[in-house]
Design an enzyme around this catalytic site. Structure first.
Site, short mmCIF file in Angstrom:
data_model
loop_
_atom_site.label_atom_id
_atom_site.label_comp_id
_atom_site.label_asym_id
_atom_site.label_seq_id
_atom_site.Cartn_x
_atom_site.Cartn_y
_atom_site.Cartn_z
N ILE A 114 0.82 -1.22 0.00
CA ILE A 114 0.00 0.00 0.00
C ILE A 114 0.85 1.28 0.00
O ILE A 114 0.35 2.36 -0.31
CB ILE A 114 -0.97 0.04 1.20
CG1 ILE A 114 -0.20 -0.07 2.52
CG2 ILE A 114 -2.02 -1.06 1.09
CD1 ILE A 114 -1.09 0.08 3.75
N GLY A 147 8.05 3.15 2.31
CA GLY A 147 8.61 4.01 3.34
C GLY A 147 10.11 3.92 3.39
O GLY A 147 10.75 3.26 2.55
N GLY A 148 10.69 4.56 4.39
CA GLY A 148 12.14 4.60 4.50
C GLY A 148 12.77 3.25 4.72
O GLY A 148 13.94 3.03 4.40
N LEU A 149 12.02 2.30 5.29
CA LEU A 149 12.56 0.96 5.54
C LEU A 149 11.99 -0.08 4.58
O LEU A 149 12.11 -1.28 4.82
CB LEU A 149 12.25 0.55 6.99
CG LEU A 149 12.99 1.36 8.06
CD1 LEU A 149 12.53 0.95 9.44
CD2 LEU A 149 14.49 1.17 7.93
N GLY A 150 11.39 0.38 3.51
CA GLY A 150 10.88 -0.57 2.53
C GLY A 150 9.37 -0.48 2.39
O GLY A 150 8.74 0.49 2.80
N TRP A 151 8.81 -1.52 1.83
CA TRP A 151 7.38 -1.53 1.52
C TRP A 151 6.54 -1.73 2.77
O TRP A 151 6.93 -2.41 3.71
CB TRP A 151 7.07 -2.61 0.50
CG TRP A 151 7.51 -2.23 -0.88
CD1 TRP A 151 8.65 -2.59 -1.51
CD2 TRP A 151 6.80 -1.38 -1.79
NE1 TRP A 151 8.73 -2.02 -2.75
CE2 TRP A 151 7.59 -1.27 -2.95
CE3 TRP A 151 5.59 -0.70 -1.75
CZ2 TRP A 151 7.22 -0.52 -4.05
CZ3 TRP A 151 5.20 0.05 -2.84
CH2 TRP A 151 6.02 0.14 -3.98
N ILE A 152 5.34 -1.13 2.72
CA ILE A 152 4.34 -1.29 3.78
C ILE A 152 3.18 -2.05 3.16
O ILE A 152 2.72 -1.72 2.06
CB ILE A 152 3.88 0.07 4.33
CG1 ILE A 152 5.09 0.84 4.88
CG2 ILE A 152 2.82 -0.09 5.41
CD1 ILE A 152 4.79 2.29 5.21
N LYS A 212 4.82 -3.48 8.52
CA LYS A 212 5.86 -2.52 8.14
C LYS A 212 7.21 -3.13 8.41
O LYS A 212 7.49 -3.64 9.50
CB LYS A 212 5.71 -1.22 8.93
CG LYS A 212 6.79 -0.20 8.58
CD LYS A 212 6.57 1.12 9.28
CE LYS A 212 7.70 2.10 8.98
NZ LYS A 212 7.87 2.39 7.56
N ASP A 216 11.22 10.89 13.20
CA ASP A 216 11.01 11.26 11.79
C ASP A 216 9.57 11.67 11.54
O ASP A 216 8.87 11.07 10.73
CB ASP A 216 11.41 10.07 10.90
CG ASP A 216 11.46 10.47 9.42
OD1 ASP A 216 11.59 11.67 9.13
OD2 ASP A 216 11.37 9.55 8.57
#
Length: 724
Positions: free
Chosen positions: A152, A155-160, A175, A267
């Site tokens: 959906i 983000g900064g750490l990959g897909w959500i 997440k 953040d």
């Protein structure tokens, strides 16, 4: 046809702006009031409308968090001041991206920030392996419980991902915590984040679980249906001021909670707040870390992160991101991540900041370059933001939004005004006094000493308290205040204040009492500068604005004083000192009608209501700036007749009305007529002289000695000439 008076139970009509029965000025419609709104605006190319900037020379050493900050109430969005339309609920699976890809202009190496063209591979600069392709596919089942529905967002750490909890039959969000080729590293990442399970707050997304899946770790979070503030901002453009403030004020409760738990969010930005129904939630907890974790990862976004964030996140660097987010919701800031990465546009470049000076000062404080100059807690920040919101809503709706300050006592003028009816002049004793800090070690001793009526004894007692409690700031501050009231020894006042300033250069009360001392000495410009710093520190409080208005008036800067008095009065008419001050300044600007309207805002419940009516009668009959007209005379007479005053005060007002009428007849400014009566006398010279003679003789009966003789002589002079 004349307009009927709109005041309750009045049968009069409006003639030239005044009622011919009650004598009051016509009630203005809301539309008219809105058009005549005056708020502090930029007057020069300076930072703020007051022509000043926050002090930059008070940061010495490390900031000590002030103990005077209090908790603020945030029980509902906008504290009940703002109505926010609820968003329609979104079906979860409609959020799933059909073709989840990361645009090339948003692909950067997570290790060295090098731009990347391919969807996966190795960074050409540092060799770090990367992939922008979702690792989870629809229908994948994680930890034998969570079925993946689809990606959906990125983000900064990959897909959500959106998922479904097959055990509890509810939608969830997955997440990523870490992208790694090492299963052991993923397990460590999950273990390190499990402290988030203890985070429980109504404005923070719920954390359900932490799971491993191959080389990745995931947080399993509550699904929140709605829109992020980023989406709302993108769809609608800059948000209305009150609405944007309402969102940020509400989310500050979540920050206050995190900080009390020893956590920082790191953040924060519009992407991470979801509006759901009639409330907001923090929805991304991936960057949350412990404040005291020296080895924790540091997350941030250019344009939102504080200048010092790279050294390790803190409470004040967290609050910095909140301030930057509010600025983004309100304005289109060119160069947000470059030329204005750590600064705000000036009021000359951003019209909103010229219109809303309190808001601009709030943003300047929360995003100050030096962390010590910022708000030191989320509660302190929320209290001031709520004050700004009250001011914004009051001006927008022309409806006052008063409240009780947690830092200042109420309006002092009703307590100190003498029982006589002489005109009220601006002076330092009319300023509110800061409330005692209940956490001060000498609180009880200072409170008892401050209650001593005799100034010399009070000063002696407070001096003893300063020796008994050497760490008490309140003892020193109240000693300085009493010395100011006594007058004369102002070098001693400055010595006492300097002691407090040395212990805490950021204590705004030092500047408050210093400004009070300057006013007592007649140094109006110096007082204004001191109060201006308090305004920077407390942009949501009305007391500093009242103080600046008083100082500006004493400096004869009537135009600016009018702006500040108006701001106070429209937000809280309970500050009757602002009504009297505004009227004085408007009289100086030859705005008789505006001055009368200002004084008519003094409520009937006020102990100064009668005094305000006396002052209105004086203004209506004043000849200092311009001659009054027929309707001013009639209104003044109606006021005198309606007053419950007895004795000398009533006679003095009657004398003033009749003398003014006689003057206007003698100079032919008015023509005589028996169709108009003033205090029972037709507007004819003989009748007015008879009336004035009667008033003077009545005054003489109430006096003795030389004053009595003087009044009798005056009565003899004004009586009409007769043959006998």
């Amino acid at each position: 046809m004349n307009e009927h008076c709109q005041r309750p139970k009045c049968t009069g009509t409006i003639e030239d702006g005044y009622c011919n029965v009650c004598g009051l000025a016509a009630v203005r419609s809301q539309t008219t009031s809105q058009k005549q709104t005056t708020t502090p605006t930029g007057r020069s190319a300076s930072i703020t409308g007051t022509g000043s900037s926050p002090l930059t020379n008070r940061s010495r050493g490390s900031r000590r968090t002030s103990s005077t900050s209090t908790r603020s109430s945030r029980k509902q969005l906008g504290a009940g001041l703002v109505s926010i339309p609820e968003l329609p609920s979104t079906e979860p699976e409609k959020l799933i991206l059909v073709n989840p890809t990361v645009p090339e202009n948003k692909r950067f190496c997570g290790s060295c920030n090098n731009p990347l063209r391919r969807e996966k591979g190795f960074c050409s600069k540092c060799g770090q392996k990367y992939s922008f392709i979702p690792t989870l596919k629809p229908k994948d089942v994680i930890a034998e419980q969570y079925e993946v529905k689809g990606a959906i967002a990125y983000g900064g750490l990959g897909w959500i991902y959106l998922g479904f909890d097959n055990t509890l039959s509810r939608y969830i969000v997955l997440k990523g915590l870490l992208n790694s080729e090492d299963i052991a590293s993923a397990a460590v990442a999950v273990a390190e984040r499990k402290f988030l399970a203890s985070v429980k707050h109504s404005n923070i997304v719920g954390i359900y679980n932490f799971v491993n899946h191959g080389t990745e770790g995931f947080i399993v979070m509550e699904y929140v249906g709605g829109k992020t503030l980023k989406q709302i901002r993108k769809e609608r453009g800059p948000l209305p001021v009150a609405e944007a403030i309402a969102y940020i004020h509400r989310i500050l409760g979540a920050f206050a909670y995190l900080h009390t738990q020893g956590l920082v969010y790191c953040d924060f930005k519009p992407d991470n707040v979801m509006l759901e129904g009639n409330d907001v939630k923090l929805i991304d907890m991936g960057g949350v870390r412990r404040i005291d974790d020296p080895d924790g990862d540091i997350y941030g976004t250019v344009g939102y992160s504080a200048p010092e964030a790279g050294e390790g996140p803190t409470v004040v660097s967290d609050l910095y991101t909140v301030g930057r987010t509010l600025a983004v919701l309100l304005c289109d800031i060119k160069g947000f991540g470059s030329t204005h990465q750590y600064t705000l546009p000036s009021p000359q470049d951003e019209h909103l900041f010229a219109q809303q000076e309190s808001l601009y000062r709030f943003l300047l404080k929360v995003t100050a370059e030096n962390p010590d100059d910022r708000f030191q807690s989320a509660d302190e920040m929320a209290d001031q933001l709520l004050g700004v919101l009250r001011e914004v809503v009051a001006l927008e709706t022309s409806t006052p939004r008063p409240t009780t300050s947690s830092l200042f006592g109420g309006d002092v003028l009703p307590l100190i005004a003498a029982n006589d009816f002489a005109p009220i002049q601006p002076e330092f004793r009319q300023l509110p006094i800061p409330l005692l800090d209940a956490t001060d070690p000498a609180f009880n001793a200072v409170a008892n000493a401050s209650a001593i009526a005799a100034l010399d004894r009070r000063i002696e007692s407070l001096t003893q308290v300063t020796h008994q409690y050497p760490k008490s700031k309140e003892a020193l501050l109240r000693l300085a205040n009493s010395l100011i009231d006594l007058g004369g020894n102002f070098p001693k006042v400055e010595t006492v204040l300097a002691q407090v300033e040395e212990a805490d250069p950021w204590d705004w009360r030092v500047f408050w009492y210093r400004g009070r001392a300057h006013l007592a000495q007649g140094k109006a410009q110096d007082a204004k500068k001191a109060f201006d710093q308090v305004y920077f520190d407390l942009p949501g409080e009305l007391a500093p604005k009242l103080a600046i208005a008083l100082a500006a008036e004493r400096a004869r800067d009537f135009a600016f004083a009018i702006q500040m008095y108006t701001l106070v009065l429209r937000t809280d008419p309970g500050y009757v000192s602002a009504a009297f001050g505004l009227a004085r300044c408007l009289v100086q600007q030859n705005d008789r009608k505006g001055a009368v309207t200002a004084l008519e805002q003094v409520p009937q419940t006020s102990s100064l209501f009668t005094r305000s009516r006396v002052e209105v009668a004086r203004i209506l009959t004043s000849r200092d700036k311009a001659e009054p007209g027929m309707n001013e005379l009639k209104s003044a007479a109606a006021i005198v007749e309606a007053l419950t005053l007895e004795g000398t005060e009533r006679h003095q007002l009657s004398k003033r009305v009749l003398e003014t009428a006689l003057h206007l007849l003698s100079t032919h400014a008015l023509a005589p007529t028996n169709q108009v009566t003033l205090l029972g006398q037709p507007l004819e010279e003989v009748k007015l002289r008879l009336g004035l003679e009667k008033v003077l003789r009545s005054m003489a009966h109430l006096t003795t000695g030389d004053e009595k003789i003087k009044l009798v002589d005056e009565a003899n002079r004004v009586r009409p000439k007769t043959l006998f």
